[in-house]
Design a protein around this motif. Sequence first.
Motif, PDB file in Angstrom:
ATOM      1  N   ILE A  87      13.094   4.947   1.302  1.00 57.42           N
ATOM      2  CA  ILE A  87      11.653   5.147   1.179  1.00 57.42           C
ATOM      3  C   ILE A  87      11.386   6.596   0.804  1.00 57.42           C
ATOM      4  O   ILE A  87      11.900   7.523   1.443  1.00 57.42           O
ATOM      5  CB  ILE A  87      10.941   4.797   2.499  1.00 57.42           C
ATOM      6  CG1 ILE A  87      11.297   3.379   2.955  1.00 57.42           C
ATOM      7  CG2 ILE A  87       9.420   4.947   2.338  1.00 57.42           C
ATOM      8  CD1 ILE A  87      10.868   3.071   4.382  1.00 57.42           C
ATOM      9  N   LEU A  88      10.582   6.788  -0.235  1.00 56.30           N
ATOM     10  CA  LEU A  88      10.208   8.114  -0.726  1.00 56.30           C
ATOM     11  C   LEU A  88       8.689   8.228  -0.762  1.00 56.30           C
ATOM     12  O   LEU A  88       7.979   7.213  -0.768  1.00 56.30           O
ATOM     13  CB  LEU A  88      10.713   8.320  -2.156  1.00 56.30           C
ATOM     14  CG  LEU A  88      12.191   8.197  -2.461  1.00 56.30           C
ATOM     15  CD1 LEU A  88      12.385   8.132  -3.963  1.00 56.30           C
ATOM     16  CD2 LEU A  88      12.935   9.383  -1.882  1.00 56.30           C
ATOM     17  N   PRO A  89       8.160   9.435  -0.853  1.00 61.37           N
ATOM     18  CA  PRO A  89       6.750   9.554  -1.217  1.00 61.37           C
ATOM     19  C   PRO A  89       6.517   8.937  -2.594  1.00 61.37           C
ATOM     20  O   PRO A  89       7.430   8.891  -3.431  1.00 61.37           O
ATOM     21  CB  PRO A  89       6.517  11.075  -1.265  1.00 61.37           C
ATOM     22  CG  PRO A  89       7.648  11.674  -0.502  1.00 61.37           C
ATOM     23  CD  PRO A  89       8.810  10.749  -0.687  1.00 61.37           C
ATOM     24  N   GLY A  90       5.320   8.451  -2.847  1.00 61.52           N
ATOM     25  CA  GLY A  90       4.999   7.942  -4.175  1.00 61.52           C
ATOM     26  C   GLY A  90       5.265   9.001  -5.233  1.00 61.52           C
ATOM     27  O   GLY A  90       5.018  10.194  -5.032  1.00 61.52           O
ATOM     28  N   LEU A  91       5.789   8.571  -6.381  1.00 62.53           N
ATOM     29  CA  LEU A  91       6.154   9.507  -7.448  1.00 62.53           C
ATOM     30  C   LEU A  91       4.907   9.973  -8.199  1.00 62.53           C
ATOM     31  O   LEU A  91       3.902   9.253  -8.291  1.00 62.53           O
ATOM     32  CB  LEU A  91       7.147   8.848  -8.390  1.00 62.53           C
ATOM     33  CG  LEU A  91       8.410   8.283  -7.712  1.00 62.53           C
ATOM     34  CD1 LEU A  91       9.335   7.655  -8.740  1.00 62.53           C
ATOM     35  CD2 LEU A  91       9.135   9.354  -6.905  1.00 62.53           C
ATOM     36  N   THR A 105       5.298   5.007  -9.431  1.00 62.45           N
ATOM     37  CA  THR A 105       4.367   6.118  -9.625  1.00 62.45           C
ATOM     38  C   THR A 105       3.022   5.776  -9.006  1.00 62.45           C
ATOM     39  O   THR A 105       2.434   4.733  -9.317  1.00 62.45           O
ATOM     40  CB  THR A 105       4.196   6.423 -11.124  1.00 62.45           C
ATOM     41  OG1 THR A 105       5.457   6.799 -11.670  1.00 62.45           O
ATOM     42  CG2 THR A 105       3.185   7.527 -11.357  1.00 62.45           C
ATOM     43  N   THR A 106       2.522   6.656  -8.153  1.00 62.52           N
ATOM     44  CA  THR A 106       1.254   6.405  -7.464  1.00 62.52           C
ATOM     45  C   THR A 106       0.154   7.379  -7.849  1.00 62.52           C
ATOM     46  O   THR A 106      -1.015   7.126  -7.562  1.00 62.52           O
ATOM     47  CB  THR A 106       1.459   6.446  -5.939  1.00 62.52           C
ATOM     48  OG1 THR A 106       2.084   7.685  -5.583  1.00 62.52           O
ATOM     49  CG2 THR A 106       2.340   5.291  -5.481  1.00 62.52           C
ATOM     50  N   THR A 107       0.494   8.504  -8.469  1.00 60.87           N
ATOM     51  CA  THR A 107      -0.497   9.447  -8.983  1.00 60.87           C
ATOM     52  C   THR A 107      -0.046   9.917 -10.360  1.00 60.87           C
ATOM     53  O   THR A 107       1.152  10.170 -10.570  1.00 60.87           O
ATOM     54  CB  THR A 107      -0.659  10.666  -8.053  1.00 60.87           C
ATOM     55  OG1 THR A 107      -1.288  10.253  -6.840  1.00 60.87           O
ATOM     56  CG2 THR A 107      -1.527  11.749  -8.689  1.00 60.87           C
ATOM     57  N   ALA A 108      -0.987  10.041 -11.289  1.00 63.54           N
ATOM     58  CA  ALA A 108      -0.668  10.534 -12.620  1.00 63.54           C
ATOM     59  C   ALA A 108      -1.827  11.362 -13.159  1.00 63.54           C
ATOM     60  O   ALA A 108      -2.985  11.161 -12.784  1.00 63.54           O
ATOM     61  CB  ALA A 108      -0.361   9.371 -13.565  1.00 63.54           C
ATOM     62  N   VAL A 109      -1.477  12.294 -14.045  1.00 65.34           N
ATOM     63  CA  VAL A 109      -2.465  13.083 -14.786  1.00 65.34           C
ATOM     64  C   VAL A 109      -2.484  12.505 -16.192  1.00 65.34           C
ATOM     65  O   VAL A 109      -1.488  12.585 -16.917  1.00 65.34           O
ATOM     66  CB  VAL A 109      -2.101  14.573 -14.798  1.00 65.34           C
ATOM     67  CG1 VAL A 109      -3.218  15.390 -15.450  1.00 65.34           C
ATOM     68  CG2 VAL A 109      -1.845  15.078 -13.379  1.00 65.34           C
ATOM     69  N   VAL A 110      -3.617  11.923 -16.582  1.00 64.46           N
ATOM     70  CA  VAL A 110      -3.628  10.974 -17.689  1.00 64.46           C
ATOM     71  C   VAL A 110      -4.616  11.392 -18.777  1.00 64.46           C
ATOM     72  O   VAL A 110      -5.772  11.723 -18.503  1.00 64.46           O
ATOM     73  CB  VAL A 110      -4.001   9.568 -17.165  1.00 64.46           C
ATOM     74  CG1 VAL A 110      -4.004   8.552 -18.292  1.00 64.46           C
ATOM     75  CG2 VAL A 110      -3.025   9.140 -16.065  1.00 64.46           C
ATOM     76  N   THR A 165       7.944  14.601  -6.609  1.00 64.93           N
ATOM     77  CA  THR A 165       7.135  14.309  -5.420  1.00 64.93           C
ATOM     78  C   THR A 165       6.320  15.533  -5.021  1.00 64.93           C
ATOM     79  O   THR A 165       5.251  15.771  -5.568  1.00 64.93           O
ATOM     80  CB  THR A 165       8.022  13.803  -4.270  1.00 64.93           C
ATOM     81  OG1 THR A 165       9.039  14.767  -3.962  1.00 64.93           O
ATOM     82  CG2 THR A 165       8.683  12.486  -4.617  1.00 64.93           C
ATOM     83  N   LEU A 166       6.837  16.324  -4.100  1.00 64.56           N
ATOM     84  CA  LEU A 166       6.068  17.456  -3.591  1.00 64.56           C
ATOM     85  C   LEU A 166       5.807  18.508  -4.662  1.00 64.56           C
ATOM     86  O   LEU A 166       4.737  19.130  -4.672  1.00 64.56           O
ATOM     87  CB  LEU A 166       6.793  18.077  -2.396  1.00 64.56           C
ATOM     88  CG  LEU A 166       6.087  19.247  -1.698  1.00 64.56           C
ATOM     89  CD1 LEU A 166       4.709  18.855  -1.200  1.00 64.56           C
ATOM     90  CD2 LEU A 166       6.947  19.776  -0.555  1.00 64.56           C
ATOM     91  N   GLY A 167       6.755  18.715  -5.565  1.00 66.83           N
ATOM     92  CA  GLY A 167       6.526  19.667  -6.650  1.00 66.83           C
ATOM     93  C   GLY A 167       5.353  19.270  -7.516  1.00 66.83           C
ATOM     94  O   GLY A 167       4.524  20.109  -7.898  1.00 66.83           O
ATOM     95  N   GLY A 168       5.283  17.971  -7.843  1.00 66.81           N
ATOM     96  CA  GLY A 168       4.125  17.498  -8.599  1.00 66.81           C
ATOM     97  C   GLY A 168       2.838  17.662  -7.842  1.00 66.81           C
ATOM     98  O   GLY A 168       1.806  18.043  -8.404  1.00 66.81           O
TER      99      GLY A 168
END
Length: 457
Positions: A71-75, A132-137, A363-366
């Motif tokens: 389990i990871l944070p959402g990408l 992927t759960t967040t994106a800059v689109v 993850t955290l870097g993004g």
Amino acid sequence: MTAAPARIRAIRGQAVSLTGNPFLSEGCLQHVADALILIEDGRITAFGDFSDLSDRIPAGVEVVAYENALILPGLIDTHVHYPQLQMIASYGEQLLAWLEKYTFPAELQFADQAHAERVAKLFFREILGAGTTTAVVYCTVHPGSVEAFFAESARFNTRMIAGKVLMDRNAPAGLLDTAQRGNDESRALIERWHGRGRQHYCVTPRFAPSCTQAQLDAAGTLMREHDALFLQTHLCENTDEIAWVRELFPDRASYLDVYVQSGLVGPRTVLGHAVHMSEEDFCTCHARGAAIAHCPTSNGFLGSGLFRLFDALDPRRPVRVGLGTDVGAGTTLSLLKTLGESYKVAALRGTKLDAVRAFWLATLGGAEALRLDDRIGRIAPGHDADLCVLDLAATPLLGFRTGTCSSIEELLFVLMTLGDHRTVRATWVAGEAVYDNRRAGDPLVYPGTDGAVGAGA
């Protein structure tokens, strides 16, 4: 026995999360071999060893257990063009010719609202299936493309950052606005979507060659007048592009200076590609708090060059960096595959990107690049319950290889080298499993429903 509140969730399994920037300090990887994640109303309330936290599971709450998984944070994808899905894998051009031959014809079709809605549905199907759960689109110049995107995001309750592309020159007539119209349409979209649920608006001048000075200045005014807006654009992707910028803006000191002089470079600015950056450019981004989106598959596919990741993250003046799939110049929406390509780019530059640093980027870097690290990018109390669950035996080869790993670092490296969308077992958005590849029927559902989303485009 009192029934538990409807929105409490409990997840059990092996988990990892980053607690800091491993480019700058040691010991940032948090690994829990048998973890429990407790969630209430879409936010994480507890994370730690199952044996320590199991007595906090409310009566009546079923524990969702993931075996042979991680389990990871959402990408987090910091640079992607959703309208370009239909021209991914287009042959044989570098950036400027590629825009003319493939990109602009595809984006012209977004004048049709029904087309925009179909592609938005497909985009969310693909990214959620890839973890992927967040994106800059980037949307297109058409306001309807933004409406279609945010409407679909709102259905999934994803945290998304997007905006209408601004272009008032050097593109087909059907893709041009004016400085005034671009400003007016952006303002209307900001009013409608920015801060609505988990949606964030992003002012989006495509790149300097497609914008007059008046349009860049208008974008800067929008940024000053509205709190917490984001800004995205392209920078120093291709050497011919940089030469064109010099011709169009002869009075500016550099490509980046074009944006600086219009007030576009600040703490919530995301600059795509940035392949050919000078040391002065890196220093400017560091001083102003701007972020770079590293897009390795796109930069390789178009022959644009090799991003200097370790130079960007130099501890003497680190620049915030996230990872971008780009698409359609990028070759995948999978950030796992993109991590594998990041390793290759670093190796070609004579450096080695280890797995801990790589997964920090995704993850955290993004999240830090987006100034959202208080909400996303970690598995931690108080953070949004956006999670990605990876199947360690998604393919026979992956199962064989992961079974030989002797450390969590080795396991992560195997996942970023062999992993792809098939590796994603489940994706959780704000505490709801919107994607589960073992769900009967359609693996993708809108939260709070049992109904399938549909195939999209």
